[in-house]
Design a protein around this motif. Structure first.
Motif, short mmCIF file in Angstrom:
data_model
loop_
_atom_site.label_atom_id
_atom_site.label_comp_id
_atom_site.label_asym_id
_atom_site.label_seq_id
_atom_site.Cartn_x
_atom_site.Cartn_y
_atom_site.Cartn_z
N ARG A 101 46.75 53.19 7.60
CA ARG A 101 47.09 52.05 8.45
C ARG A 101 46.56 52.29 9.86
O ARG A 101 46.73 53.36 10.43
CB ARG A 101 48.59 51.84 8.49
N THR A 102 45.95 51.25 10.38
CA THR A 102 45.46 51.33 11.75
C THR A 102 46.62 51.07 12.70
O THR A 102 47.70 50.64 12.28
CB THR A 102 44.35 50.30 12.00
N GLU A 103 46.39 51.29 13.98
CA GLU A 103 47.43 51.02 14.97
C GLU A 103 47.81 49.54 14.96
O GLU A 103 48.96 49.18 15.11
CB GLU A 103 46.97 51.45 16.36
N GLY A 104 46.80 48.65 14.76
CA GLY A 104 47.08 47.21 14.69
C GLY A 104 47.97 46.87 13.51
O GLY A 104 48.86 46.02 13.61
N ASP A 105 47.73 47.54 12.36
CA ASP A 105 48.58 47.32 11.18
C ASP A 105 50.01 47.76 11.45
O ASP A 105 50.97 47.08 11.09
CB ASP A 105 48.04 48.08 9.97
N ARG A 106 50.15 48.91 12.07
CA ARG A 106 51.49 49.43 12.38
C ARG A 106 52.24 48.47 13.31
O ARG A 106 53.41 48.18 13.11
CB ARG A 106 51.39 50.80 13.02
N GLU A 107 51.52 47.99 14.33
CA GLU A 107 52.15 47.08 15.29
C GLU A 107 52.55 45.77 14.62
O GLU A 107 53.65 45.25 14.85
CB GLU A 107 51.18 46.80 16.44
N ARG A 108 51.68 45.24 13.77
CA ARG A 108 51.98 43.99 13.07
C ARG A 108 53.19 44.16 12.17
O ARG A 108 54.09 43.33 12.15
CB ARG A 108 50.76 43.55 12.26
N ARG A 109 53.24 45.27 11.43
CA ARG A 109 54.36 45.51 10.52
C ARG A 109 55.66 45.71 11.31
O ARG A 109 56.72 45.25 10.90
CB ARG A 109 54.07 46.70 9.62
#
Length: 93
Positions: free
Chosen positions: A16-24
Motif C-alpha cells: 500500500r502506498t501512502e495515498g492508499d493508507r490515507e484513503r483507507r
C-alpha cells in the motif's frame, strides 16, 4: 496431484502506498463519524434564509422547507429573516 509448475502464478504481495493508507484511514474515520483532516479545513457554505410574506402569513412551513434544503446540502444557516410587511408596488407610467 498438481505440480508446482502447473499451479497458477501468485501475484506479488501488494504494498500500500501512502495515498492508499490515507484513503483507507479517511474511509474508516468517516464510518466512525470522525471528521477527516481535509474536512476540518473546509468551511461550510454560510447562508441567510430570507422569507417574505403578506401580513399575518404563517411562514413556518416555508422556513422548515428552506432549512431542510440547506441542511441537505450541508450549508450552515447563520440566520433566518422573516419579513411580513406588505410591499406596495406601483406602476410607473
Amino acid at each position: 496431484m498438481v505440480s508446482e509448475s502447473e499451479r497458477a502464478p501468485r501475484a506479488a504481495p501488494h504494498r500500500r502506498t501512502e495515498g492508499d493508507r490515507e484513503r483507507r484511514q479517511n474511509l474508516a474515520d468517516i464510518a466512525a463519524g470522525i471528521p477527516t483532516a481535509t474536512e476540518s479545513k473546509v468551511r461550510k457554505f454560510r447562508v441567510v434564509i430570507y422569507l417574505c410574506g403578506a401580513p399575518n402569513t404563517d411562514l413556518s412551513s416555508a422556513r422548515e422547507l428552506c432549512e431542510a434544503y440547506a441542511n441537505s446540502l450541508s450549508w450552515d444557516v447563520v440566520a433566518v429573516l422573516e419579513d411580513d410587511v406588505l410591499i406596495h408596488l406601483r406602476r410607473v407610467p
